[in-house]
Write an enzyme that holds these catalytic residues in place. Structure first.
Site, PDB file in Angstrom:
ATOM      1  CG  ASN A  12      48.695  31.480  39.095  1.00 22.63           C
ATOM      2  OD1 ASN A  12      49.148  31.300  37.963  1.00 22.63           O
ATOM      3  ND2 ASN A  12      47.742  32.375  39.352  1.00 22.63           N
ATOM      4  CE  LYS A  14      49.247  35.606  39.850  1.00 25.37           C
ATOM      5  NZ  LYS A  14      48.681  36.760  40.503  1.00 25.37           N
ATOM      6  CG  HIS A  98      43.745  33.825  38.691  1.00 21.78           C
ATOM      7  ND1 HIS A  98      43.942  35.180  38.568  1.00 21.78           N
ATOM      8  CD2 HIS A  98      44.506  33.411  39.736  1.00 21.78           C
ATOM      9  CE1 HIS A  98      44.805  35.559  39.507  1.00 21.78           C
ATOM     10  NE2 HIS A  98      45.150  34.518  40.232  1.00 21.78           N
ATOM     11  CD  GLU A 100      46.330  37.873  37.962  1.00 22.78           C
ATOM     12  OE1 GLU A 100      46.875  36.973  37.312  1.00 22.78           O
ATOM     13  OE2 GLU A 100      46.750  38.270  39.069  1.00 22.78           O
ATOM     14  CD  GLU A 169      43.996  33.083  44.091  1.00 18.51           C
ATOM     15  OE1 GLU A 169      45.133  32.793  44.482  1.00 18.51           O
ATOM     16  OE2 GLU A 169      43.747  33.406  42.918  1.00 18.51           O
ATOM     17  N   GLY A 175      48.779  39.912  44.718  1.00 21.30           N
ATOM     18  CA  GLY A 175      49.922  40.683  44.237  1.00 21.30           C
ATOM     19  C   GLY A 175      50.091  42.032  44.910  1.00 21.30           C
ATOM     20  CB  SER A 214      49.840  38.825  49.459  1.00 23.25           C
ATOM     21  OG  SER A 214      49.689  39.742  48.397  1.00 23.25           O
ATOM     22  N   GLY A 236      53.302  35.230  43.442  1.00 18.71           N
ATOM     23  CA  GLY A 236      54.664  35.772  43.518  1.00 18.71           C
ATOM     24  C   GLY A 236      55.650  34.853  44.239  1.00 18.71           C
TER      25      GLY A 236
HETATM   26  P1  PGA Z   1      50.021  36.382  44.778  1.00 19.14           P
HETATM   27  O1  PGA Z   1      49.052  35.743  43.670  1.00 19.14           O
HETATM   28  O2  PGA Z   1      50.470  35.277  45.683  1.00 19.14           O
HETATM   29  O3  PGA Z   1      51.160  36.980  43.972  1.00 19.14           O
HETATM   30  O4  PGA Z   1      49.224  37.414  45.495  1.00 19.14           O
HETATM   31  C1  PGA Z   1      48.132  34.733  44.009  1.00 19.14           C
HETATM   32  C2  PGA Z   1      47.331  34.346  42.797  1.00 19.14           C
HETATM   33  O5  PGA Z   1      47.006  35.228  41.984  1.00 19.14           O
HETATM   34  O6  PGA Z   1      46.994  33.165  42.612  1.00 19.14           O
END
Ligand code: PGA
Length: 258
Positions: A12, A14, A98, A100, A169, A175, A214, A236
């Site tokens: 992802n 983003k 998601h 977010e 998640e 993140g 993460s 990330g």
């Molecule tokens: P992250 O994000 O690996 O940066 O924690 C995962 C996601 O939001 O799908």
């Protein structure tokens, strides 16, 4: 990981790498695919890269995902993008719900269910995201919250025969560099599998449940080694083909029983 389900490793991106840098990364992911046979690789670049990335990935096994969609086919919905449009520009997958989106853009459980339905009705495979906040975890509400989120789209996925994915998640792990430990992740994944199997054994068997939050090369093996973790949704670490590839390799080793 379960021998009946192929591991799914999804990136992802983003709101990163929307232009030439995105095409470069898509090209690097294309190079990874032959090295991790047996693992399904999916990338979710920003909308601005999708059509060009689709052309570049054509004929490869790397799947293309959008990060969101609007659950109407067309109409006066300024700024939105529909399932048929995603399909037309080469996507096979779409991330929905998601955290977010839920947190900043008001995606409710009902809207997430509509998005899952819209995706499925146009042959796009949804990666439907669920997960609790830190306050909910600390309040002992994790399973209640996740169950409510899953139940919102459970009937929709049960009615389809598609190989959908659910991504667990935990919001506090996204993140932040904090991950759920394998045991914490497995507890929720096993619960999701049970809710799916309460609908039908076939649904529980075909649905891949990804862990996200993460995920990095150094913690991937522990998480992917859990019996009900069928892959990962990576933010990330998916922005670098080296780390994305290392996570996919960890999945491949586990799938091959090495
Ligand atoms: P992250 O994000 O690996 O940066 O924690 C995962 C996601 O939001 O799908």
């Amino acid at each position: 990981m379960h021998p009946k389900r192929r591991p799914l490793i999804a990136g992802n991106w983003k709101m990163f790498k929307g232009g030439p840098a995105g095409l470069e990364l898509a090209g690097a992911c294309k190079e990874l695919a032959p090295k991790v046979r047996g693992v399904d690789l999916v990338i979710a670049p920003p909308f601005t890269v999708l059509a060009a990335a689709a052309a570049d990935l054509d004929g490869t096994t790397v799947g293309l995902a959008a990060q969101n969609l609007y659950p109407k086919d067309s109409g006066a919905f300024t700024g939105e993008i529909s399932a048929p449009m995603l399909k037309e520009c080469g996507c096979a997958w779409v991330i929905v719900g998601h955290s977010e989106r839920r947190q900043y853009f008001g995606d409710t459980d009902a809207l997430v269910a509509d998005k899952v339905a819209a995706a499925l009705s146009h042959d796009l495979l949804p990666i439907a995201c669920v997960g609790e906040t830190l306050a909910q975890r600390e309040g002992g509400e994790t399973l209640r919250v996740v169950k409510q989120q899953v139940e919102a789209f459970l009937d929709v996925i049960a009615q389809s025969k598609a190989a959908v994915a659910i991504a667990y998640e935990p919001v506090w792990a996204i993140g932040t560099g904090k991950t759920a430990g394998p045991a914490e992740a497995e507890e929720v994944h096993a619960a999701i599998r049970t809710w799916l199997s309460n609908k039908s054994a076939e649904l529980a068997e075909r649905t891949r449940i990804l862990y996200g939050g993460s995920v990095k090369p150094d913690n991937a093996e522990g998480l992917l080694g859990c019996p009900n973790v069928d892959g990962a949704l990576i933010g990330g670490a998916s922005l670098d083909a080296g780390s994305f590839g290392a996570i996919a390799e960890a999945a491949q080793k586990l799938a091959q029983g090495k």
